[in-house]
Design an enzyme around this catalytic site. Structure first.
Site, short mmCIF file in Angstrom:
data_model
loop_
_atom_site.label_atom_id
_atom_site.label_comp_id
_atom_site.label_asym_id
_atom_site.label_seq_id
_atom_site.Cartn_x
_atom_site.Cartn_y
_atom_site.Cartn_z
N ARG A 84 0.82 -1.21 0.00
CA ARG A 84 0.00 0.00 0.00
C ARG A 84 0.86 1.27 0.00
O ARG A 84 0.56 2.23 -0.71
CB ARG A 84 -0.89 -0.02 1.24
CG ARG A 84 -1.83 1.17 1.36
CD ARG A 84 -2.33 1.35 2.79
NE ARG A 84 -2.75 0.11 3.40
CZ ARG A 84 -4.00 -0.31 3.45
NH1 ARG A 84 -4.96 0.42 2.93
NH2 ARG A 84 -4.30 -1.45 4.04
N TYR A 114 -14.55 -1.69 4.90
CA TYR A 114 -13.75 -1.28 6.05
C TYR A 114 -14.21 0.03 6.68
O TYR A 114 -13.55 0.52 7.59
CB TYR A 114 -12.28 -1.12 5.66
CG TYR A 114 -11.60 -2.35 5.14
CD1 TYR A 114 -11.75 -3.58 5.78
CD2 TYR A 114 -10.80 -2.30 4.00
CE1 TYR A 114 -11.12 -4.71 5.30
CE2 TYR A 114 -10.16 -3.44 3.52
CZ TYR A 114 -10.33 -4.64 4.18
OH TYR A 114 -9.70 -5.76 3.70
N CYS A 173 -26.77 -1.27 -6.94
CA CYS A 173 -28.05 -1.41 -6.22
C CYS A 173 -27.81 -1.75 -4.75
O CYS A 173 -28.19 -2.82 -4.27
CB CYS A 173 -28.92 -2.46 -6.90
SG CYS A 173 -29.41 -2.00 -8.56
#
Length: 467
Positions: A320, A365, A392
């Protein structure tokens, strides 16, 4: 605790936004720490890699993940240089494609994979297999056999059954497996429950406190065909300081001392994992690689000195922290809807042409993101808005709260920073929506590194009942 069994989006919430979100002095201005190195606005239009996102969308469509090559390489190089003497493994689970694997190799990093698919990408890219680590808590016979045949640099074992499986496969293939044992140190990382991975009650690794970790080390040491390299510890993701690493390192090195005393083995390596955080919003304050490296070196050096241990060769696994800020996602606005709530408050929903299929993290999260109007400048006053998708689901939210210009309208482009990690990796085809392209940009040029899916791609997997 969740406020509602169907998820946070169904609970009663304030329309004033979180306490940390401040009214912007100028809604057109970027917050630099949230964006990639080359991101800037020119007459209100967001440019990344020297390319206007209006031009990129005109050529490649929307939504699209925009990957800043210069930023990716700079962050990879920053970890490589700060952690000189370590083995820095790029965590491919964050985002991996053939082009990224080549950048990782060119920047001198190793590569961590955790499935046969990720390993196949590494092989396709020609990544040196001796610099590949293979993770995963439930590797199949086929995956382990492939890893052995390709002679990956190390396999991180996660269960007693895997050790037995690997020993059997090494005997069958005549290959030797270089092995690290993943341990859980009982550390509660200050992060979301689902991405904290070193506490006891979860699926990864061998518990140190229960004695399973020592038993696993003993089993690997006694197994024919397995070379024991060391211990592996990972405490979670989106972590902003080294305190959790300090506690984990002490417990892992205590186990290392026990291994030395009881088994007479000096383990040559130790992996401290990854999980280094990034800035998704102004409330986040991540450490830079140089600071992390200084603190983590000191932690290990001090503990080894106190225990009379040789300092092992260390490795880390940033994913990350390298790719997250290097990507933004650009969307086109389709509708803008002001919804009156109880008490006369109004929530403004800005709907875009993507959503939870290309960024599940907000729903999964309760993650926070930022966004900006990317296609023009605006003189309208800031309006607290909620950026939502086309799916949806009431929880189909990309950015829960952010200020956009009050005149945001259909046809505008909106960009969300910090989407490089896990957004494309975890993307789905919910509602049969094709996944966006990943477009790399540099020096005013764009090239597709992962092409956009089409409806034809989806139908290709759908077996026609008339056939």
């Amino acid at each position: 605790m969740r406020a509602h069994e169907a998820g946070w989006a169904h609970a009663a919430v304030s329309v004033r936004g979180p306490a940390w979100l401040r009214d912007p002095a100028d809604v057109n201005v970027l917050v630099p720490q949230l964006w990639s190195t080359t991101a800037r606005k020119v007459d209100g239009v967001l440019h990344v890699g020297g390319l206007a996102l209006t031009d990129l969308v005109a050529e490649h469509g929307s939504p699209a993940y925009v990957l800043d090559e210069v930023d990716f390489r700079r962050r990879a190089g920053a970890f490589r240089d700060a952690f000189a003497g370590f083995d820095v493994f790029y965590a491919g689970k964050a985002f991996l494609c053939s082009q990224v694997a080549r950048w990782v190799e060119e920047e001198g990093l190793h590569l961590d994979v955790c499935t046969a698919g990720e390993l196949a990408v590494a092989e396709r890219a020609g990544f040196p297999m001796e610099r590949v680590g293979f993770h995963g808590n439930n590797k199949s016979d086929a995956e382990l056999r492939t890893a052995l045949e390709l002679q990956v640099g190390r396999i991180v074992v996660d269960s007693f059954q895997e050790i037995e499986r690997l020993e059997r496969l090494t005997a069958q293939t005549g290959r030797q497996a270089r092995v690290m044992v993943r341990v859980t140190a009982g550390v509660e990382a200050h992060t979301h429950e689902y991405i904290a991975t070193a506490h006891e009650d979860q699926k990864f690794g061998f518990s140190i406190s229960s004695g399973d970790a020592l038993a696993a080390v003993r089993q690997v040491q006694d197994a024919a065909g397995l070379e024991l390299l060391g211990l592996h510890s990972h405490i979670g993701s989106q972590i902003f300081d080294s305190s959790g690493f300090e506690v984990a390192a002490r417990r892992v090195l205590a186990l290392q001392q026990q291994v030395s005393e009881e088994l007479g083995v000096q383990l040559p390596e130790m992996d401290l994992g990854g999980g280094f955080g990034i800035a998704y919003t102004t409330q986040d304050d991540p450490s830079d690689p140089a600071q992390l490296a200084t603190e983590m070196r000191k932690i290990v050096d001090d503990e080894c000195r106190a225990r009379g241990l040789e300092v092992p060769r260390l490795s880390i696994e940033p994913g990350r922290a390298i790719v997250g800020p290097a990507v933004c996602t650009v969307y086109e606005v389709g509708t803008v809807k002001a919804v009156e709530l109880d008490g006369g408050a109004v929530r403004t929903y800005v709907s875009v042409d993507g959503g939870m299929s290309d960024n599940i993290r907000t729903a999964l999260y309760d993650a926070d993101y930022s966004c900006t109007l990317a296609s023009r400048a605006s003189e309208a006053p800031p309006l607290l808005s909620r950026l939502v998708g086309k799916h949806c689901e009431a929880g189909d939210i990309v950015v829960k709260d952010e200020f956009l210009p009050g005149d945001v309208a259909p046809g505008d482009l909106v960009a969300v920073p910090g989407t490089g990690a896990y957004c494309r990796s975890m993307a789905s085809n919910y509602n049969h929506v094709p996944r966006p392209a990943v477009v790399a940009v540099r020096d005013g040029r764009a090239r597709v590194v992962v092409r956009r899916e089409t409806v034809q791609d989806l139908l290709a997997l759908d077996v026609d009942p008339t056939d």
